[in-house]
Enzyme design. Structure first.
Site, PDB file in Angstrom:
ATOM      1  CG  HIS A 193      -1.879  -1.102   1.325  1.00 30.53           C
ATOM      2  ND1 HIS A 193      -1.741  -2.132   2.219  1.00 30.53           N
ATOM      3  CD2 HIS A 193      -3.006  -1.349   0.615  1.00 30.53           C
ATOM      4  CE1 HIS A 193      -2.750  -2.974   2.077  1.00 30.53           C
ATOM      5  NE2 HIS A 193      -3.532  -2.534   1.111  1.00 30.53           N
ATOM      6  CD  GLU A 226       1.623  -4.045 -12.365  1.00 31.48           C
ATOM      7  OE1 GLU A 226       1.744  -3.154 -13.208  1.00 31.48           O
ATOM      8  OE2 GLU A 226       2.465  -4.967 -12.227  1.00 31.48           O
ATOM      9  CD  GLN A 236      -9.271  -4.525  -6.492  1.00 31.00           C
ATOM     10  OE1 GLN A 236     -10.078  -5.046  -5.742  1.00 31.00           O
ATOM     11  NE2 GLN A 236      -8.184  -3.907  -6.032  1.00 31.00           N
ATOM     12  CG  LEU A 296       4.538  -7.256   0.881  1.00 29.53           C
ATOM     13  CD1 LEU A 296       4.824  -5.853   1.401  1.00 29.53           C
ATOM     14  CD2 LEU A 296       4.984  -8.284   1.900  1.00 29.53           C
ATOM     15  NE  ARG A 350      -8.788 -12.045   2.296  1.00 31.31           N
ATOM     16  CZ  ARG A 350      -9.392 -11.230   1.411  1.00 31.31           C
ATOM     17  NH1 ARG A 350      -8.731 -10.789   0.365  1.00 31.31           N
ATOM     18  NH2 ARG A 350     -10.642 -10.873   1.580  1.00 31.31           N
TER      19      ARG A 350
HETATM   20  O1  PAF Z   1      -7.958  -3.884  -3.221  1.00 24.65           O
HETATM   21  C1  PAF Z   1      -8.661  -3.536  -2.254  1.00 24.65           C
HETATM   22  O2  PAF Z   1      -8.173  -3.321  -1.143  1.00 24.65           O
HETATM   23  C2  PAF Z   1     -10.163  -3.371  -2.439  1.00 24.65           C
HETATM   24  O3  PAF Z   1     -10.667  -4.328  -3.298  1.00 24.65           O
HETATM   25  C3  PAF Z   1     -10.577  -1.957  -2.893  1.00 24.65           C
HETATM   26  C4  PAF Z   1     -10.009  -1.620  -4.258  1.00 24.65           C
HETATM   27  C5  PAF Z   1     -10.097  -0.933  -1.864  1.00 24.65           C
HETATM   28  C6  PAF Z   1     -12.099  -1.874  -2.977  1.00 24.65           C
HETATM   29  O4  PAF Z   1     -12.701  -2.158  -1.761  1.00 24.65           O
END
Ligand code: PAF
Length: 278
Positions: free
Chosen positions: A37, A149, A154, A185, A188
């Site tokens: 993140h 990625e 998603q 990473l 979970r």
């Molecule tokens: O990747 C994530 O953490 C989630 O799927 C997101 C993009 C924040 C949507 O809830």
């Protein structure tokens, strides 16, 4: 770094950014932040840009048998990490603020992007993701939004949605951050016991071996089969290991970018990962 929890407070903070003529970049997350993140926040930090991170554990993207209840929540630590990374604003709405009583709208992305891979394994998951990301885009009004990625499908779904709905948001994919042994990473990963964590390294290793073999012109089905066997041998229960077109997630075609994706369960923990294939 300011934390806001209501739409009114968010709008007031965003008005301040606009008054400074700043562009707004969004980093959507579900919290339990890690270096992956932080790489999104680092990518979002550009001169003249204010970085908004969101933390919202989105109930609509969890199936009834999934880990919504035990998903890690540690907002105080997350906020400290974001502040240290010079994030400008944390948007942390409650479930009631995001989905008030009577909420009845959903976003569905089709085109073959959501009925394969994780979309096949997790019914409704990408509707939940698309709906909350559409709301986050509408709430924050970013010019750019940053996604890892690691969640390749998603990323493809969000890209499609942003284009199809003329959202005016540039969706930026940021490379996966890995542990020293190669494990991607993930929030979970903390579910893994010590022995499971040790065996989980089979995931990046199996993908790397298959990506290399296929990239060198090896038999695709043979390489995918070996990867599935390697995962099973390490104690994973395999959901899928597939080679797909990197953008459409349909059949991989010669001359177009290809991506190798895998999902598998180690004990009660479902891990996903992916690599490009040259
Ligand atoms: O990747 C994530 O953490 C989630 O799927 C997101 C993009 C924040 C949507 O809830």
């Amino acid at each position: 770094m300011l934390t806001v929890r209501t739409l009114g407070a968010l709008r007031a903070a965003l008005a301040g950014f606009r008054a400074d003529r700043a562009r707004v970049a969004l980093v959507p997350t579900m919290g339990a932040l890690h270096a992956g993140h932080m790489a999104l926040v680092a990518a979002a930090r550009e001169p003249g840009t204010r970085v908004v991170a969101s933390i919202f554990v989105n109930p609509r993207q969890f199936g009834p048998d999934e880990d919504l209840g035990r998903y890690p929540r540690r907002e105080a630590e997350d906020a400290a990490m974001l502040a240290a990374a010079e994030c400008d604003l944390l948007w942390a709405p409650t479930v009631e603020a995001m989905y008030p009583a009577g909420f009845a709208t959903g976003v569905t992305v089709g085109g073959g992007l959501t009925d394969v891979l994780d979309g096949a394994a997790r019914a409704g998951h990408f509707d939940g993701v698309a709906t909350v990301v559409a709301k986050l885009f509408a709430q924050v009004g970013p010019t750019h939004a940053y996604f890892g990625e690691k969640d390749w499908q998603q990323l493809a779904v969000v890209r499609r949605m942003a284009v199809d709905l003329d959202m005016g948001v540039e969706v930026v994919g940021v490379p996966t951050v890995r542990e020293a042994d190669g494990l991607a990473l993930s929030s979970r990963n903390i579910y893994l016991g010590a022995d499971e964590r040790r065996r989980a390294v089979a995931m990046p290793r199996a993908l790397a071996a298959a990506a290399l073999a296929i990239g060198n012109g090896g038999d695709v089905e043979g390489a995918l089969g070996e990867a599935r066997d390697a995962l099973a041998g390490a104690g994973f229960v395999v959901d899928y290991v597939e080679l797909v077109d990197a953008a459409t997630l349909g059949q991989a075609e010669p001359g177009r970018p290809r991506r190798l994706l895998a999902a598998a369960r180690m004990g009660g923990t479902r891990l996903i990962d992916n690599l490009p294939v040259k």
